[in-house]
Design a protein around this motif. Structure first.
Motif, PDB file in Angstrom:
ATOM      1  N   LEU A  41      64.920  82.176  30.670  1.00 53.26           N
ATOM      2  CA  LEU A  41      63.779  82.009  31.663  1.00 53.26           C
ATOM      3  C   LEU A  41      63.910  80.466  32.173  1.00 53.26           C
ATOM      4  O   LEU A  41      64.250  79.453  31.403  1.00 53.26           O
ATOM      5  N   ASP A  95      51.987  80.582  33.462  1.00 53.64           N
ATOM      6  CA  ASP A  95      52.627  80.464  32.086  1.00 53.64           C
ATOM      7  C   ASP A  95      53.853  81.377  32.103  1.00 53.64           C
ATOM      8  O   ASP A  95      54.685  81.536  31.134  1.00 53.64           O
ATOM      9  N   GLY A  96      54.069  82.239  33.180  1.00 51.57           N
ATOM     10  CA  GLY A  96      55.244  83.080  32.981  1.00 51.57           C
ATOM     11  C   GLY A  96      55.286  84.408  32.270  1.00 51.57           C
ATOM     12  O   GLY A  96      55.982  85.198  32.110  1.00 51.57           O
ATOM     13  N   TRP A  97      53.903  84.301  31.696  1.00 54.64           N
ATOM     14  CA  TRP A  97      53.821  85.255  30.450  1.00 54.64           C
ATOM     15  C   TRP A  97      54.899  85.260  29.550  1.00 54.64           C
ATOM     16  O   TRP A  97      55.543  86.270  28.968  1.00 54.64           O
ATOM     17  N   HIS A  98      55.099  84.018  29.100  1.00 48.29           N
ATOM     18  CA  HIS A  98      56.301  83.932  28.141  1.00 48.29           C
ATOM     19  C   HIS A  98      56.103  84.647  26.780  1.00 48.29           C
ATOM     20  O   HIS A  98      56.928  85.084  26.351  1.00 48.29           O
ATOM     21  N   SER A  99      54.762  84.688  26.346  1.00 48.38           N
ATOM     22  CA  SER A  99      54.522  85.704  25.071  1.00 48.38           C
ATOM     23  C   SER A  99      54.827  86.925  25.209  1.00 48.38           C
ATOM     24  O   SER A  99      55.518  87.596  24.301  1.00 48.38           O
ATOM     25  N   ARG A 136      62.144  78.071  34.678  1.00 47.84           N
ATOM     26  CA  ARG A 136      60.679  77.549  35.130  1.00 47.84           C
ATOM     27  C   ARG A 136      60.732  76.567  36.390  1.00 47.84           C
ATOM     28  O   ARG A 136      61.253  75.350  35.800  1.00 47.84           O
ATOM     29  N   THR A 181      64.852  78.053  29.315  1.00 55.00           N
ATOM     30  CA  THR A 181      64.592  78.662  27.794  1.00 55.00           C
ATOM     31  C   THR A 181      65.739  79.875  27.884  1.00 55.00           C
ATOM     32  O   THR A 181      65.536  80.666  28.442  1.00 55.00           O
ATOM     33  N   HIS A 236      58.532  87.149  24.997  1.00 60.96           N
ATOM     34  CA  HIS A 236      59.111  87.102  23.521  1.00 60.96           C
ATOM     35  C   HIS A 236      58.860  88.394  22.795  1.00 60.96           C
ATOM     36  O   HIS A 236      59.641  88.894  22.171  1.00 60.96           O
ATOM     37  N   THR A 272      63.730  81.821  19.971  1.00 60.09           N
ATOM     38  CA  THR A 272      64.246  80.577  21.111  1.00 60.09           C
ATOM     39  C   THR A 272      65.619  80.058  20.591  1.00 60.09           C
ATOM     40  O   THR A 272      65.600  79.238  19.284  1.00 60.09           O
TER      41      THR A 272
END
Length: 121
Positions: free
Chosen positions: A27, A8-12, A29, A41, A15, A48
């Motif tokens: 980002l 998940d790429g530690w997206h949170s 991916r 992204t 953010h 976003t």
């Protein structure tokens, strides 16, 4: 720069950092496996701004959200075959416009503030 090999790429986390520091990030991916996913992204101050994605979950899907960015090549998004709309090659072109060269041997060395995460199995 933030590099992660987590699915998940530690997206949170990104953010939250972007929101707290009022900073921007892009980002990318690229997942090339049974369920391929190719995505860019763009986030500004935790919000976003732009997403462009092609992914396969049973069938290929194309998704975009937000206003086009100046460096985007929209000819790709008109391709009949969804898998050709967002590709690793296109994402590398986009990364280059942001000063990122994924093919450069110096990618993993920087003098800029960086956060590096890896998942160990």
């Amino acid at each position: 720069m933030f590099i992660s090999n987590l699915m998940d790429g530690w997206h949170s986390l990104l953010h939250c950092i972007s929101h707290a520091t009022q900073s921007d990030y892009v980002l990318f991916r690229v997942i090339e496996d049974e369920f391929p996913l190719f995505e860019m992204t763009v986030v500004t101050a935790g919000k976003t701004q732009r997403v462009v994605r092609a992914m396969k979950e049973g069938k290929w899907n194309f998704y975009e959200q937000g206003a086009l960015l100046a460096f985007e090549d929209t000819r790709y998004y008109l391709q009949r075959k969804i898998a050709d709309r967002v590709t690793p090659k296109l994402l590398n072109i986009y990364a280059n416009t942001q000063g990122i060269d994924f093919t450069s041997p110096s990618l993993f060395s920087t003098t800029q503030n960086s956060l590096w995460m890896t998942q160990v199995h």
